[in-house]
Design a protein around this motif. Structure first.
Motif, short mmCIF file in Angstrom:
data_model
loop_
_atom_site.label_atom_id
_atom_site.label_comp_id
_atom_site.label_asym_id
_atom_site.label_seq_id
_atom_site.Cartn_x
_atom_site.Cartn_y
_atom_site.Cartn_z
N GLN A 140 36.75 -4.27 4.95
CA GLN A 140 35.97 -5.47 5.28
C GLN A 140 36.58 -6.24 6.45
OE1 GLN A 140 33.10 -6.86 4.63
NE2 GLN A 140 32.48 -5.20 3.30
N LYS A 164 35.70 -4.76 9.71
CA LYS A 164 34.29 -4.63 10.00
C LYS A 164 33.74 -5.76 10.88
CE LYS A 164 30.47 -3.25 7.43
NZ LYS A 164 29.77 -2.79 6.23
N ILE A 165 34.43 -6.87 10.92
CA ILE A 165 33.90 -7.99 11.71
C ILE A 165 34.77 -8.27 12.93
CG2 ILE A 165 32.69 -9.16 9.83
CD1 ILE A 165 35.18 -11.05 9.70
N ARG A 171 34.52 -16.84 5.10
CA ARG A 171 34.54 -15.50 5.68
C ARG A 171 35.82 -14.75 5.27
NH1 ARG A 171 33.19 -15.14 11.86
NH2 ARG A 171 32.43 -13.10 11.21
N ARG A 194 36.63 -11.37 1.34
CA ARG A 194 37.09 -10.14 2.01
C ARG A 194 38.54 -9.87 1.64
NH1 ARG A 194 33.45 -12.11 6.19
NH2 ARG A 194 31.90 -10.49 6.62
N GLY A 249 37.46 -7.38 -1.14
CA GLY A 249 36.78 -6.50 -0.21
C GLY A 249 35.28 -6.65 -0.23
N GLN A 250 34.82 -7.81 -0.70
CA GLN A 250 33.39 -8.13 -0.57
C GLN A 250 33.24 -8.98 0.68
OE1 GLN A 250 33.65 -9.79 -4.83
NE2 GLN A 250 31.45 -9.65 -4.45
N PRO A 251 32.06 -8.91 1.34
CA PRO A 251 31.90 -9.75 2.53
C PRO A 251 31.85 -11.25 2.19
CG PRO A 251 29.88 -8.51 2.06
CD PRO A 251 30.93 -8.00 1.13
N ILE A 252 31.42 -11.58 0.99
CA ILE A 252 31.43 -12.96 0.49
C ILE A 252 31.18 -12.86 -1.02
CG2 ILE A 252 28.92 -13.34 0.83
CD1 ILE A 252 29.63 -16.25 1.68
N GLU A 303 29.14 -10.74 18.29
CA GLU A 303 28.93 -9.30 18.19
C GLU A 303 27.53 -9.01 18.67
OE1 GLU A 303 30.27 -6.99 14.57
OE2 GLU A 303 30.89 -8.99 13.94
N ASN A 352 27.21 -10.92 5.88
CA ASN A 352 27.57 -10.79 4.46
C ASN A 352 26.37 -10.69 3.50
OD1 ASN A 352 26.66 -13.44 4.37
ND2 ASN A 352 28.73 -14.30 4.48
#
Lengths: 454, 193
Positions: free
Chosen positions: A34, A37-38, A250, A254, A258-261, B30, B112
């Motif tokens: 995660q 990924k950003i 944010r 993560r 390991g979740q985006p939120i 991005e 997300n």
């Protein structure tokens, strides 16, 4: 009990330790995925760290600002110097509403204050509603991890617990079935609750609001059904402005799982029509930690648990071996500040590999602080005779190249030629539960000489 | 009252003032397809994405997805499927057996899979949590790249209660096995139109 002894106990069940180790490492790997990924992950960490540093340097003013705004929103704000005062405040609010049945979502602060036993002694039912916390509550154990409270339990153990307490059928530990049953059981508790208690992930100075993050929806089920909502927060949970929530939300999930939120990031500003909202701001040793220049950065912590998931010691010793509300690396720098004697073994429960600092979303220099606590502890707390003298002896060997060379040679000879039974005997702590490395012959210096002479 | 003693102790113990950092949001830019990224993430968190060209077929699509649902709350005028009326005065405890709730979401977050809903959209705060299944309806042009943009977009609102919802409720507390459907909604569908 010192950490090492408790860890040895945990290690009696090798299969379980291996599972525990792998399960947490898997969470750490999900965190990495995660994070990569950003765009701008490292900048996020830098900003979060700088924001927290700013908060601590201006904490009194932010607290006053937060209180003022929360009051404007119709929220009652309370201040508690310590655990006892916190518990009394919560109890008095509950008494005022004659509340007998309480649902509580995850709050490490209320664990720290031992709120549950206090309320139970006052004839109030407190139900932990996070599934993991409910499991450890039924087992009458403390959580072993701040994000995964029941990570030390096998599904078969949970199955048995639920059979005993919730009357479930034996399912061989079917997670789907057990979770469904817990949903039913807790649904009833939510519907009957007189009051709800939650923690606080972030409190926003410039709005007086606060954010609670869950995946299960249990904080919201409690807070929106009950007439009274009490939010308990450690004073360091403040952030300056609402827009900064963007940074922290944010980072939090993560880093944690390991979740985006998280599934729910609920932002409470005003109580719902006809309901009451209370915030209890708690010190309980935090201002004292703030005074310690070397350790104040530990107050940056947003309780994500990333340092635990990555820690080679935590993964193989289990959260309970730390005997503290917050276990793992971050706990090992927070706890000595509360009770140095009780927690004097914790800063040594580390390889100082620095992985905790690498994954910390708010860039706490955890491993450096562990090392600094060690400096203080060996001065203040009597160390075991053997350990003390071995350290002295090794120190003097390392200080003299010739002696070091000689000792190195003899050690290599011994390792090669001593029977295994002697190497792994009781006397050699290094030989417990581990094979010592195979000896290759030369030391680095000899090897290097040969290479360069060619 | 410990207020004064706590504040005095903080004043005495705090370090020298450190400035607020200047946050340069351009470092988070991005160049991606927002809808694609949102779809990826909504599926990753256990939700479902339904893309429509407009709201004319909304009810037909919902019916097809949830044919069994009878107790339905609709919080938006574009859907006529509501069978249970809900107002500000509704006791949330009476919503215990709601099958399906349809709510308008104001903003979606590509990074997300989250959707921002505020108190005005949900009428009663407990609704999106207590309902068995949840549908969030969001305009396509309201999908933002990241959280910073959404916080900027909602900065002028009247603050009461709001929530970012990312997928259905879930837990992995039993041996780290992910189970969808903990205490909140058991399924989540986001409709982008």
């Amino acid at each position: 009990m010192a950490h090492a002894e408790a860890a040895a106990k945990f290690n009696e069940n090798e299969a379980k330790v291996n599972w525990h180790d792998k399960a947490l490492w898997f969470v750490r790997q999900k965190r990495d995925k995660q994070a990569h990924k950003i765009q701008g992950w490292e900048q996020l960490r830098d900003y979060a760290s700088a924001l927290k540093a700013n908060v601590l340097s201006n904490l009194d003013n932010y607290l006053v600002q937060f209180e003022e705004n929360a009051k404007k929103n119709g929220v009652t704000v309370h201040w508690a110097a310590n655990a006892e005062e916190h518990n009394k405040i919560v109890h008095s609010i509950l008494q005022k509403h004659n509340a007998k049945k309480i649902v509580k979502s995850k709050s490490m602060l209320t664990e720290e204050c031992h709120l549950n036993p206090f309320l139970e002694a006052n004839d109030i039912e407190v139900i932990d509603t996070d599934l993991g916390e409910r499991i450890v509550q039924l087992a009458q154990e403390p959580p072993s991890h701040i994000v995964l409270p029941a990570i030390h339990k096998t599904k078969e153990e949970v199955d048995e617990l639920f059979q005993e307490h919730l009357g479930t059928k034996p399912s061989g530990g079917n997670p789907e079935y057990l979770t469904r049953e817990a949903r039913k059981h807790l649904r009833n508790k939510f519907l009957q609750a007189d009051a709800a208690i939650t923690g606080v992930n972030f409190a926003v100075a410039d709005t007086g609001g606060f954010v609670v993050c869950t995946n299960e929806g249990n904080a919201d089920m409690g807070a929106h059904l009950a007439k009274v909502h009490i939010a308990c927060m450690g004073m360091e949970k403040l952030i300056p402005q609402e827009k900064h929530l963007g940074i922290f939300l944010r980072l939090l999930a993560r880093s944690a799982t390991g979740q985006p939120i998280t599934t729910y990031s609920s932002y409470f500003n005003k109580p719902e029509e006809g309901k009451e909202m209370h915030i209890v701001i708690v010190d309980n040793g935090r201002t004292e930690q703030l005074s310690r220049e070397d350790f104040r950065r530990s107050l940056h912590c947003i309780r994500c648990g990333a340092c635990m998931n990555t820690c080679p010691i935590y993964r193989r010793s289990g959260g309970h071996s730390y005997d503290a509300t917050i276990p793992g690396p971050i706990g090992s720098i927070l706890s000595p500040g509360k009770d140095l004697t009780k927690h004097s073994s914790l800063p040594f429960a580390s390889t100082l590999c620095g992985s905790c600092s690498d994954v910390c979303p708010v860039k706490i220099n955890i491993h450096e602080q562990l090392y600094k606590w060690r400096q203080i502890i060996v001065k203040d707390v009597p160390q075991p005779f053997v350990k003390k003298n071995i350290m002295k002896a090794v120190g003097s060997i390392l200080a003299k190249p010739k002696t070091y060379d000689f000792v190195g040679k003899s050690t290599r000879f011994m390792l090669k030629n001593t029977p295994k039974s002697l190497i792994n005997s009781k006397i050699n702590t290094w030989g417990h539960a581990r094979d010592l490395p195979e000896v290759k012959g030369d030391n680095f210096e000899e090897w290097y000489k040969k290479k360069t002479e060619k | 009252m410990s207020r004064e003693s706590i504040l005095n102790a903080v004043k005495a113990n705090k370090p020298e003032a450190l400035p607020l950092p200047d946050i340069d949001l351009s470092v988070f830019d991005e160049d991606i397809n927002l809808i694609e990224r949102f779809k990826e993430n909504i599926e990753f968190v256990g939700g479902r994405l339904l893309e429509l060209d407009g709201l004319d077929t909304l009810d037909i699509e919902i019916k097809a997805l949830y044919p069994e649902a009878t107790k339905i709350v609709s919080c938006m005028k574009e859907s006529a499927l509501g069978t249970v009326p809900v107002s500000k005065d509704t006791d949330p405890h009476t919503l215990e057996d709601i099958d399906l709730t349809i709510i308008k979401g104001n903003y979606a977050v590509a990074e997300n899979g989250a959707v921002w809903v505020s108190e005005d959209d949900i009428i009663v705060r407990a609704l999106p949590f207590i309902t068995n299944d949840l549908i969030l309806v969001v305009p396509k042009n309201a999908v933002n790249l990241h959280m910073h943009q959404v916080f900027d977009a909602i900065s002028e609102r009247e603050r009461t209660f709001g929530v970012f919802i990312s997928g259905p409720s879930k837990t992995a507390d039993i041996e780290q096995c992910l189970v969808v459907g903990a205490h909140g909604a058991i399924s989540l569908t986001v409709v982008l139109y």
